[in-house]
Write a protein that holds these residues in place. Structure first.
Motif, mmCIF file in Angstrom:
data_model
loop_
_atom_site.group_PDB
_atom_site.id
_atom_site.type_symbol
_atom_site.label_atom_id
_atom_site.label_comp_id
_atom_site.label_asym_id
_atom_site.label_seq_id
_atom_site.Cartn_x
_atom_site.Cartn_y
_atom_site.Cartn_z
ATOM 1 N N GLU A 109 0.845 -1.110 0.012
ATOM 2 C CA GLU A 109 -0.036 -0.010 0.015
ATOM 3 C C GLU A 109 0.833 1.255 0.154
ATOM 4 O OE1 GLU A 109 -3.383 0.310 -0.631
ATOM 5 O OE2 GLU A 109 -3.042 -1.811 -1.005
ATOM 6 N N GLN A 110 1.854 1.295 0.686
ATOM 7 C CA GLN A 110 2.798 2.233 0.925
ATOM 8 C C GLN A 110 3.243 2.564 -0.444
ATOM 9 O OE1 GLN A 110 5.433 1.275 4.021
ATOM 10 N NE2 GLN A 110 4.252 2.316 5.551
ATOM 11 N N ILE A 111 3.985 1.628 -1.316
ATOM 12 C CA ILE A 111 4.539 1.813 -2.293
ATOM 13 C C ILE A 111 3.571 2.162 -3.487
ATOM 14 C CG2 ILE A 111 5.668 0.652 -4.335
ATOM 15 C CD1 ILE A 111 7.083 -1.246 -2.193
ATOM 16 N N LYS A 112 2.165 1.675 -3.592
ATOM 17 C CA LYS A 112 1.389 2.101 -4.464
ATOM 18 C C LYS A 112 0.988 3.646 -4.373
ATOM 19 C CE LYS A 112 -1.302 -2.328 -4.874
ATOM 20 N NZ LYS A 112 -2.412 -2.837 -4.657
ATOM 21 N N ILE A 113 0.921 4.096 -2.959
ATOM 22 C CA ILE A 113 0.509 5.380 -2.827
ATOM 23 C C ILE A 113 1.880 6.245 -3.514
ATOM 24 C CG2 ILE A 113 0.517 7.213 -1.193
ATOM 25 C CD1 ILE A 113 -1.088 5.066 0.399
ATOM 26 N N ALA A 114 3.234 5.811 -3.069
ATOM 27 C CA ALA A 114 4.113 6.641 -3.475
ATOM 28 C C ALA A 114 4.237 6.715 -5.042
ATOM 29 C CB ALA A 114 5.432 5.989 -2.824
ATOM 30 N N GLU A 115 4.020 5.550 -5.412
ATOM 31 C CA GLU A 115 4.359 5.330 -6.860
ATOM 32 C C GLU A 115 2.980 5.865 -7.862
ATOM 33 O OE1 GLU A 115 5.814 1.813 -8.051
ATOM 34 O OE2 GLU A 115 7.898 2.231 -7.007
ATOM 35 N N GLY A 116 1.697 6.138 -7.242
ATOM 36 C CA GLY A 116 0.554 6.553 -7.866
ATOM 37 C C GLY A 116 -0.063 5.559 -8.623
ATOM 38 N N VAL A 117 -0.041 4.461 -8.197
ATOM 39 C CA VAL A 117 -0.802 3.296 -8.519
ATOM 40 C C VAL A 117 -2.211 3.303 -7.764
ATOM 41 C CG1 VAL A 117 -0.917 0.702 -8.830
ATOM 42 C CG2 VAL A 117 1.273 1.929 -8.791
ATOM 43 N N THR A 118 -3.212 3.973 -8.521
ATOM 44 C CA THR A 118 -4.532 3.986 -7.974
ATOM 45 C C THR A 118 -5.542 3.388 -8.672
ATOM 46 O OG1 THR A 118 -4.813 5.806 -9.852
ATOM 47 C CG2 THR A 118 -3.707 6.317 -7.661
ATOM 48 N N ARG A 134 0.774 -4.722 -14.157
ATOM 49 C CA ARG A 134 2.277 -4.903 -14.508
ATOM 50 C C ARG A 134 2.982 -4.129 -13.256
ATOM 51 N NH1 ARG A 134 6.365 -1.805 -15.314
ATOM 52 N NH2 ARG A 134 5.174 0.095 -16.129
ATOM 53 N N ARG A 135 2.502 -3.222 -12.854
ATOM 54 C CA ARG A 135 2.894 -2.120 -11.765
ATOM 55 C C ARG A 135 2.636 -2.874 -10.399
ATOM 56 N NH1 ARG A 135 2.019 4.063 -12.961
ATOM 57 N NH2 ARG A 135 3.379 4.082 -11.272
ATOM 58 N N CYS A 136 1.601 -3.434 -10.441
ATOM 59 C CA CYS A 136 1.165 -4.025 -9.200
ATOM 60 C C CYS A 136 1.838 -5.530 -8.718
ATOM 61 C CB CYS A 136 -0.206 -4.271 -8.949
ATOM 62 S SG CYS A 136 -1.194 -3.095 -8.743
ATOM 63 N N ASN A 137 2.207 -6.263 -9.951
ATOM 64 C CA ASN A 137 3.008 -7.327 -9.831
ATOM 65 C C ASN A 137 4.320 -7.049 -9.417
ATOM 66 O OD1 ASN A 137 1.183 -9.134 -10.376
ATOM 67 N ND2 ASN A 137 1.499 -9.181 -12.536
ATOM 68 N N ARG A 155 9.070 -6.626 -5.488
ATOM 69 C CA ARG A 155 9.782 -5.906 -4.516
ATOM 70 C C ARG A 155 9.299 -5.954 -2.969
ATOM 71 N NH1 ARG A 155 9.726 -0.276 -6.381
ATOM 72 N NH2 ARG A 155 7.503 -0.607 -7.183
ATOM 73 N N ALA A 156 8.253 -5.944 -2.735
ATOM 74 C CA ALA A 156 7.777 -6.122 -1.128
ATOM 75 C C ALA A 156 7.895 -7.409 -0.629
ATOM 76 C CB ALA A 156 6.212 -5.746 -1.203
#
Length: 85
Positions: free
Chosen positions: A43-52, A65-68, A73-74
């Motif tokens: 969740e923190q990385i999604k917010i930081a990278e704008g994956v909405t 792709r970005r979520c995978n 990485r997590a």
């Protein structure tokens, strides 16, 4: 994974956990901690990278792709922080 790590690196600790009957509760607790940490990091990385959710609606394959990528990485972070420590 952590059980195998204990077997290879800390066999005395593994034997102690087995003999006291605490191995499975220890591993279950560790698994729960790892899952909670994974969810938090993602969740923190999604917010930081704008994956909405907007990205999910407009460009689904890019979102996947970005979520995978974030998930992988997590997982690496979890392996180093929790599993192999």
């Amino acid at each position: 994974m952590h059980r195998e790590y204990l077997r290879k690196v800390h066999p005395a600790r593994l034997n102690t956990l087995i003999l006291t009957g605490e191995l499975w509760t220890y591993l279950a607790d560790l698994n729960e901690q790892a899952q909670e940490r994974l969810d938090t990091i993602m969740e923190q990385i999604k917010i930081a990278e704008g994956v909405t959710e907007k990205l999910k609606c407009t460009r689904q394959m890019e979102w996947v792709r970005r979520c995978n990528n974030i998930h992988n990485r997590a997982e690496e972070i979890i392996l180093h922080e929790i599993i192999y420590s």
